[in-house]
Design a protein around this motif. Structure first.
Motif, short mmCIF file in Angstrom:
data_model
loop_
_atom_site.label_atom_id
_atom_site.label_comp_id
_atom_site.label_asym_id
_atom_site.label_seq_id
_atom_site.Cartn_x
_atom_site.Cartn_y
_atom_site.Cartn_z
N LEU A 26 47.85 -5.08 -25.53
CA LEU A 26 49.02 -4.78 -24.68
C LEU A 26 49.03 -5.79 -23.53
CD1 LEU A 26 49.59 -1.00 -23.92
CD2 LEU A 26 51.17 -2.80 -23.40
N CYS A 27 50.15 -6.48 -23.36
CA CYS A 27 50.20 -7.50 -22.30
C CYS A 27 50.24 -6.82 -20.93
CB CYS A 27 51.42 -8.39 -22.49
SG CYS A 27 51.61 -9.57 -21.16
N ARG A 28 49.36 -7.25 -20.02
CA ARG A 28 49.28 -6.61 -18.70
C ARG A 28 50.45 -7.00 -17.80
NH1 ARG A 28 44.72 -6.96 -15.52
NH2 ARG A 28 43.43 -6.89 -17.36
N HIS A 29 51.21 -8.02 -18.17
CA HIS A 29 52.33 -8.45 -17.33
C HIS A 29 53.70 -8.01 -17.85
CE1 HIS A 29 50.26 -11.81 -14.77
NE2 HIS A 29 49.81 -10.60 -14.53
N CYS A 30 53.83 -7.75 -19.18
CA CYS A 30 55.17 -7.36 -19.68
C CYS A 30 55.12 -6.11 -20.56
CB CYS A 30 55.82 -8.53 -20.41
SG CYS A 30 55.12 -8.86 -22.03
N ASP A 31 53.92 -5.55 -20.80
CA ASP A 31 53.76 -4.26 -21.49
C ASP A 31 54.10 -4.31 -22.98
OD1 ASP A 31 52.97 -1.56 -21.24
OD2 ASP A 31 55.05 -0.92 -21.33
N VAL A 33 53.29 -4.57 -26.87
CA VAL A 33 52.16 -4.44 -27.81
C VAL A 33 52.26 -5.60 -28.80
CG1 VAL A 33 51.05 -2.99 -29.54
CG2 VAL A 33 52.15 -1.93 -27.58
N GLN A 34 51.17 -6.30 -28.98
CA GLN A 34 51.20 -7.48 -29.85
C GLN A 34 49.98 -7.54 -30.74
OE1 GLN A 34 52.47 -11.08 -27.49
NE2 GLN A 34 52.33 -9.58 -25.86
N GLU A 35 50.14 -8.24 -31.87
CA GLU A 35 49.01 -8.45 -32.77
C GLU A 35 48.27 -9.70 -32.33
OE1 GLU A 35 50.88 -8.81 -36.52
OE2 GLU A 35 51.07 -6.65 -36.82
N CYS A 46 48.30 -16.51 -26.03
CA CYS A 46 49.15 -16.15 -24.89
C CYS A 46 50.26 -15.22 -25.36
CB CYS A 46 49.75 -17.40 -24.26
SG CYS A 46 48.53 -18.44 -23.50
N CYS A 47 50.79 -14.44 -24.42
CA CYS A 47 51.85 -13.49 -24.74
C CYS A 47 53.12 -14.24 -25.17
CB CYS A 47 52.12 -12.63 -23.51
SG CYS A 47 53.53 -11.55 -23.70
N SER A 48 53.74 -13.77 -26.24
CA SER A 48 54.95 -14.44 -26.76
C SER A 48 56.16 -14.15 -25.87
CB SER A 48 55.24 -13.95 -28.17
OG SER A 48 55.46 -12.56 -28.13
N ARG A 49 56.07 -13.11 -25.05
CA ARG A 49 57.24 -12.72 -24.27
C ARG A 49 57.18 -13.27 -22.84
NH1 ARG A 49 60.04 -6.79 -23.64
NH2 ARG A 49 58.12 -6.18 -22.59
N CYS A 50 56.01 -13.20 -22.19
CA CYS A 50 55.95 -13.65 -20.79
C CYS A 50 54.99 -14.81 -20.57
CB CYS A 50 55.57 -12.48 -19.88
SG CYS A 50 53.84 -12.01 -20.00
N GLY A 51 54.24 -15.20 -21.61
CA GLY A 51 53.34 -16.35 -21.50
C GLY A 51 52.01 -16.02 -20.84
N HIS A 52 51.73 -14.74 -20.58
CA HIS A 52 50.47 -14.38 -19.92
C HIS A 52 49.29 -14.58 -20.88
CE1 HIS A 52 47.67 -12.41 -17.32
NE2 HIS A 52 47.44 -11.44 -18.18
N HIS A 53 48.16 -14.99 -20.32
CA HIS A 53 46.95 -15.18 -21.11
C HIS A 53 46.49 -13.82 -21.68
CE1 HIS A 53 42.78 -16.44 -21.95
NE2 HIS A 53 42.48 -15.25 -21.49
ZN LIG Z 1 53.54 -10.52 -21.72
#
Ligand SMILES: [Zn+2]
Ligand SMILES: [Zn+2]
Length: 431
Positions: A26-31, A33-35, A46-53
């Protein structure tokens, strides 16, 4: 945009091998859920939605952090044992030790500032290195209390300011080099190595990887689906150990931290801290940050008057750095944080990715404002020739340090997931 249209696979940097989905996060910056695809050593997800590590793997995950952290502690010891810097002016000389930066402030009756400087450049960096050593050696010898140590490590990390202190040293030397001869002692070089090793020790550890070695990630009792937000699936993220847990569960089963769906009173706390920082910024600029005694003449300088003096003396690069660190960054950070709080109140904001990236930038850059306070500490320890030339810290230094600390706390208390929540609510209502 519906929730199912959100990309489900995270962006993977430097890899062509990522294929099969293995683990959910679960991305801590945009919430979202990702594989997490399997990643190899040296790769980062990195997160596909917000780019967070999200995740990283490092080569030799035990040996390298142990070597870097152990060597850093040894260098810190050397930095405290030998002369740090010597200054020669008008036939007089003064030798400064590393510890003098805080002890001189203490003897000059600026105890709070002395404690802060000591914490930022000695105690916190040393504690972080000890924690990394303990956690990594704990993987081999199953040492107790690793959960607590890992929690403390990530809590302390933003407050370790050795890199900013090094920048403060360079600025101080540039300011003094026209009036005096500066001689660098063995401890200065040990400190430079400490800075480098300290930075590398943090670069070769990853939070997710570290926690996976302390205890296996608990599987949520409710099913999680990639591509939907945690909020939509009644799931929440443990910000400490990155475990996904159901919203009904109050404490994380891995790190035992109390987990909230969103940070408690995030906007209220952020606004309160920002208002306090804005109010204190006025006296911080009006009160003298430094008092210089030169040939019996006393000059009190504020942040702005010090800047003007440096500009008139032709020290343009230093003046620009101080202008950026002490004036531009705090003001811009406060304004941006107010703007981000305002964005969370909007029913629909289309610039989530952009605003989250700006949040990450202000969070990173804010601590560099402390450079002016550290310059004062260095100058006060180094320039001590009684009536000939001496520098004393001013009350403004502590007030300005408080402004920087308050803005850092404001960034830490802001929950960037609140920027994305209206999007999830709209997706939920349209589906
Ligand atoms: Zn994110
Ligand atoms: Zn946890």
């Amino acid at each position: 945009m519906t929730a199912s249209a959100i990309p489900a696979t995270p962006a993977v940097l430097n890899t062509e091998t990522a294929s099969a989905a293995a683990e959910l996060t679960l991305c801590r910056h945009c919430d979202l859920v990702q594989e997490l695809p399997p990643i190899s050593a040296g790769e980062e997800a990195c997160c596909s939605r917000c780019g967070h590590h999200l995740d990283a793997r490092h080569r030799q995950p035990v040996l390298r952090p142990v070597l870097y952290a152990g060597s850093a502690l040894f260098m810190l010891l050397l930095a405290n044992l030998f002369p740090f810097v010597s200054m020669f002016a008008a036939g007089n000389s003064n030798e400064m030790n590393f510890f003098d930066t805080s002890s001189v402030l203490f003897t000059e009756h600026h105890q709070w500032l002395a404690v802060l400087v000591w914490l930022f450049i000695q105690a916190v960096p040393a504690a972080c290195m000890c924690a990394i050593l303990y956690l990594k050696l704990g993987m081999l010898y199953a040492l107790p209390a690793r959960t607590w140590v890992a929690r403390v490590l990530y809590m302390l990390k933003p407050w370790s300011m050795v890199d900013i202190f090094l920048m403060g040293l360079i600025i101080s030397f540039v300011k003094l080099v026209a009036d005096a001869d500066i001689s660098l002692g063995p401890s200065f070089w040990a400190f430079c190595l400490f800075c480098l090793l300290h930075l590398r020790a943090f670069q070769v550890i990853d939070r997710r990887e570290l926690w996976s070695k302390i205890a296996p990630c608990p599987t949520p009792r409710v099913a999680a689906h990639a591509g939907k937000t945690g909020l939509a699936q009644n799931l929440k993220l443990c910000q400490v150990c990155t475990a996904i847990i159901p919203v009904t569960q109050t404490h994380c089963s891995r790190c035992h931290t109390k987990v909230r769906l969103r940070q408690r009173c995030s906007i209220q706390n952020t606004l309160a801290l920002l208002i306090a920082a804005s109010l204190l910024y006025i006296p911080a600029n009006l009160m003298p940050i430094m008092r210089t005694v030169s040939f019996g003449e006393t000059i009190d300088s504020t942040i702005i008057s010090g800047l003007v003096l440096m500009w008139q003396d032709g020290a343009y690069p230093v003046a620009i750095i101080i202008l950026l660190a002490s004036v531009v960054v705090p003001v811009v950070k406060i304004l941006i944080m107010f703007w981000l709080c305002y964005l969370t109140a909007l029913p629909l904001n289309r610039r989530q990715r952009y605003s989250t990236q700006i949040y990450r930038w202000v969070d990173w850059v804010g601590r560099w404002s402390m450079v002016d306070v550290l310059v004062v500490a260095i100058m006060a320890a180094l320039v001590r020739f009684d009536l000939l030339m001496s520098v004393y810290p001013g009350t403004g230094a502590l007030v300005f340090a408080s402004v920087v600390i308050l803005t850092m706390l404001a960034a830490l208390s802001f929950d960037p997931r609140l920027l994305w929540d209206p999007l999830a609510e709209q997706a939920g209502s349209s589906s």
